[in-house]
Design an enzyme around this catalytic site. Sequence first.
Site, short mmCIF file in Angstrom:
data_model
loop_
_atom_site.label_atom_id
_atom_site.label_comp_id
_atom_site.label_asym_id
_atom_site.label_seq_id
_atom_site.Cartn_x
_atom_site.Cartn_y
_atom_site.Cartn_z
N GLU A 128 0.85 -1.18 0.00
CA GLU A 128 0.00 0.00 0.00
C GLU A 128 0.89 1.24 0.00
O GLU A 128 1.84 1.29 0.77
CB GLU A 128 -0.90 0.05 1.24
CG GLU A 128 -1.89 1.20 1.16
CD GLU A 128 -2.87 1.26 2.33
OE1 GLU A 128 -2.75 0.45 3.27
OE2 GLU A 128 -3.74 2.11 2.28
N MET A 270 0.39 -2.65 8.71
CA MET A 270 -0.29 -2.82 7.43
C MET A 270 -1.19 -4.06 7.47
O MET A 270 -0.77 -5.13 7.92
CB MET A 270 0.76 -2.94 6.32
CG MET A 270 0.18 -3.13 4.94
SD MET A 270 -0.83 -1.70 4.45
CE MET A 270 -2.05 -2.53 3.44
N GLU A 271 -2.42 -3.88 6.95
CA GLU A 271 -3.48 -4.87 7.11
C GLU A 271 -3.53 -5.94 6.03
O GLU A 271 -4.61 -6.48 5.77
CB GLU A 271 -4.82 -4.13 7.14
CG GLU A 271 -5.25 -3.50 5.80
CD GLU A 271 -4.90 -2.04 5.62
OE1 GLU A 271 -3.94 -1.57 6.28
OE2 GLU A 271 -5.55 -1.35 4.82
N GLU A 305 -5.56 -2.86 12.63
CA GLU A 305 -5.22 -3.69 11.46
C GLU A 305 -6.16 -4.89 11.37
O GLU A 305 -6.59 -5.27 10.29
CB GLU A 305 -3.76 -4.15 11.52
CG GLU A 305 -2.74 -3.03 11.67
CD GLU A 305 -2.88 -1.88 10.71
OE1 GLU A 305 -3.36 -2.09 9.57
OE2 GLU A 305 -2.53 -0.73 11.09
N HIS A 308 -9.46 -3.89 9.91
CA HIS A 308 -9.41 -3.69 8.45
C HIS A 308 -9.86 -4.94 7.69
O HIS A 308 -10.23 -4.84 6.53
CB HIS A 308 -7.98 -3.35 8.01
CG HIS A 308 -7.66 -1.89 7.96
ND1 HIS A 308 -8.50 -0.95 7.40
CD2 HIS A 308 -6.55 -1.20 8.36
CE1 HIS A 308 -7.93 0.26 7.47
NE2 HIS A 308 -6.75 0.13 8.06
N GLU A 327 -9.92 4.03 6.17
CA GLU A 327 -9.09 4.51 7.30
C GLU A 327 -9.91 5.25 8.36
O GLU A 327 -9.80 4.96 9.55
CB GLU A 327 -7.93 5.36 6.81
CG GLU A 327 -6.91 4.59 5.95
CD GLU A 327 -6.33 3.36 6.64
OE1 GLU A 327 -6.50 3.20 7.86
OE2 GLU A 327 -5.71 2.53 5.94
N1 TRP Z 1 -3.08 0.92 5.74
C1 TRP Z 1 -2.13 1.14 6.80
C2 TRP Z 1 -2.96 1.41 8.04
O1 TRP Z 1 -3.39 2.48 8.28
C3 TRP Z 1 -1.23 2.30 6.52
C4 TRP Z 1 0.09 1.99 5.92
C5 TRP Z 1 0.99 1.13 6.37
C6 TRP Z 1 0.71 2.62 4.82
N2 TRP Z 1 2.14 1.19 5.60
C7 TRP Z 1 1.96 2.09 4.66
C8 TRP Z 1 0.32 3.60 3.95
C9 TRP Z 1 2.85 2.52 3.67
C10 TRP Z 1 1.18 4.03 2.96
C11 TRP Z 1 2.44 3.48 2.82
O2 TRP Z 1 -3.30 0.56 8.75
ZN ZN Z 2 -5.55 1.72 8.62
#
Ligand code: TRP
Ligand code: ZN
Length: 881
Positions: A128, A270-271, A305, A308, A327
């Site tokens: 992501e 990260m999810e 997470e 998500h 989010e």
């Molecule tokens: N989706 C992740 C969260 O909020 C956010 C995230 C994790 C992210 N790593 C990233 C966004 C790297 C951009 C780039 O839970």
């Molecule tokens: Zn998130």
Amino acid sequence: MRTDTGQVFKLEDYRRPDYRIPETRLSFDLHPDRTVVVSELLIERADGVPEGTPLVLDGDGLDLLALDINGEPLGANAYEATPDRLAIHALPKGPSFRLRVTTRIDPSANQALMGLYRSSGVYTTQCEAEGFRRITYSLDRPDVLSVYRVRLEADKAAAPLLLSNGNPVEAGDLPGGRHYAVWDDPHPKPSYLFALVAGDLGVVTDEFVTMSGRRVALGIYVEKGKEPRAAYAMDALKRSMTWDEEVFGREYDLDVFNIVAVSDFNMGAMENKGLNIFNDKYVLADEETATDADFANIEAIIAHEYFHNWTGNRITCRDWFQLCLKEGLTVYRDHEFSADQRSRAVKRIAEVRTLKAHQFPEDQGPLAHPVRPRRYREINNFYTATVYEKGSEVVRMIRTILGVDAFRAGMDLYFERHDGDAATIEDFLAVFEEVSGRDLSQFALWYHQAGTPNVSVKASHDAATGELVLDIEQSSPPTPGESRKRLMHIPLAFGLVGPDGRDMIWETVEGAAVEHGVLHVRKRRHHVRFTGIAERPRLSLNRGFSAPVTLSVEERPEDRAFLARHDGDLYSRWQALNGLMTDAVIEASKQLRDGRAASFSAEIAELCGTIAADDRFEEAYRALALSLPSEADIAREIGSNIDPDAILSARNGLIEAIAGANADAFATLYDRLADGGRFSPDAASAGRRALRNVLLDYLAAGSRAPGRAAAQYGDAGNMTDRSAALAVLVMRHADAAETKAALADFEARFGSDALVMDKWFQIQAAAPGTGALATVRALTNHPGFSIANPNRVRALIGTFSSANQTGFHRADGEGYRFFAGIVLEVEQRNPQVAARLATGLRSWRSLEPRRKALAREALQKIATAENLSPDLRDIVERTLA
Ligand code: TRP
Ligand code: ZN
């Protein structure tokens, strides 16, 4: 690094993809600096798309080795490949075909920490938002959903562990000391949720039985030897799984759920479907190495997470403009989870403090943008407090307007209707309109319009007629690109507090809709008339911070103090006291700038003494009540022409006044709150430590002798008390021998534990005064510091620029010059982290003229550097615009 095309992406340009990819098979032959990726995609032309429409895939710095369609290699004229794009012109006839793409990548050279990279010898991924295109060519956009089967192959000794999304299906040994594993994820997902991990890690396992009786194997993978530090995260995970079943009816949907902690990570966590990857800071904790704040963050982020899985993964976003769909909603869900697990009032105050500290300055400065932006140059720069925290507040307001039952019904409909979809904010709002029969079109402006609205209120009471009239007016200041604002729907929870401290009950109200204690402001002006109000009430407005607005209320100073003593809403009561403190510091800073001595009324000190001793309140609440607004909070309230040195002196003056008036009582309470060496991370115990540590700071400010803080440092049985004592020593007794000794002791104890050393860097980076710069500069050469590791950079440089008002904003501009140099250095490796760091200068226009000019120079130095990344260019250009 990608070259900056200067391209702007616009919401109104959204088009459905020409091709779909229902199936993806990936095969990774993992080697540290030469990994080969084979991607086999089943590609279908979308309905209505003419045959012969070229297929254009995204790439980012890729090296193409081979390409074939339906088993036939493609001729050189059939396609056009650059590192950043693969366009295929000659496609077979028919609605679908199989494409096979082979790329070669170098995980070890990847310091941007996007795509496939190595962290402490572990292969890991971050896709992501647009990292998947750094692994292979693909339709790297969230509305292309695919079922993945992934084969990993690696050296068995170096990487005994091979993980990817979904369920494990097959594994075995291979010649040459290699081995493989195959993972299958049955749930269609966009590329940004793909993940793999390969390495040698320790594990904690457990099991969760879902509400329908399915068994889920849980695993948390951490650096070997740190397994005991993953116990709290595992506990938080199981509580999160239970909570989502009980509160939202959401059940987990795979046989396994894995979490991996890595030490090099751009964000919090990260999810990825079934394989969450975490910054190890948000997994590892025990009493010796983590503070209560760390425990609370771990609980919240593990939950975030996990949540998500439904809000983000089962229902994902149509495009990145819809980022708040997953989010904002998921932050709302994790806030509710923490409120249920801990204390609701305390949690709410903490949330509002965070919102005001991070989102308000964003919304009121050059980087302001709507919760759902309409344009971006670099999507990485939109993972902001506005999208996350204000996005959560907007969901919370929907609940306030609809009530809990209709809100839950709307969420149920959302899950039912959109499971498997890539959805939009319009889809989300529609379910709530449908279940409630309400028109949310005006409310929807909270998603579309940037800026913090202001609500001003004037009250007049007529004792003879028993009439109370509130004159309410809303206004929204202009923000970049939006000079004229439309009128918002602002749900203001309120109470009319009577002379006995209780809420008064009125007979009739006209001039605005009032439902269940919420006044709905929808017009520019409301003239609201209450009858049956015999005595003049005190206005308790925006209770629970029901709307993210600034309030200006015409009130008597004694009304605030009254509310600070009596308001039945704990949030508003805290707000009243905090407002009194803020005004007192602002007034004192004016006196100091005018060359006068700062003076404070005795009332605040008296209120603090009363609340400290009031056992009806939990300790955590009392700790928050006694915590002064930060220097940055005060600067934000002043708004312009800011002189950080005057603020620091004024704030210290108030602390000393409070400490002086309560010296004995605070000392007695401090002693009484000692825990006798027992530790539990629960909220009540953490609250006692929080209160005791706030008192320690007052006592230190009041006495000027380092004895008590030094003793607490030496006796501490946990990191909360130890780091709090160290911070007090550094802030209040900078030159004492005890402080130097404690810093040396901390380094000797924890020197080999990078996460703990981050606290040591942070505490020193936050030390007030012009001397901090020399300290921070020297610490960049400390063996424990690394410019390549985001946690180290945030601890040392991030703390200095965001939490050290007097050190960073040195009058001679040296803080800014140093900062600009570091930002550019970080950018060489990691543009995403550099861009985020650079937002530390976003409020430069609020500074007094001299500092303002110096801050602008530093921003210009960044802006004119050669080969600036799109990430950093986007931030500095908007900041300077
Ligand atoms: N989706 C992740 C969260 O909020 C956010 C995230 C994790 C992210 N790593 C990233 C966004 C790297 C951009 C780039 O839970
Ligand atoms: Zn998130």
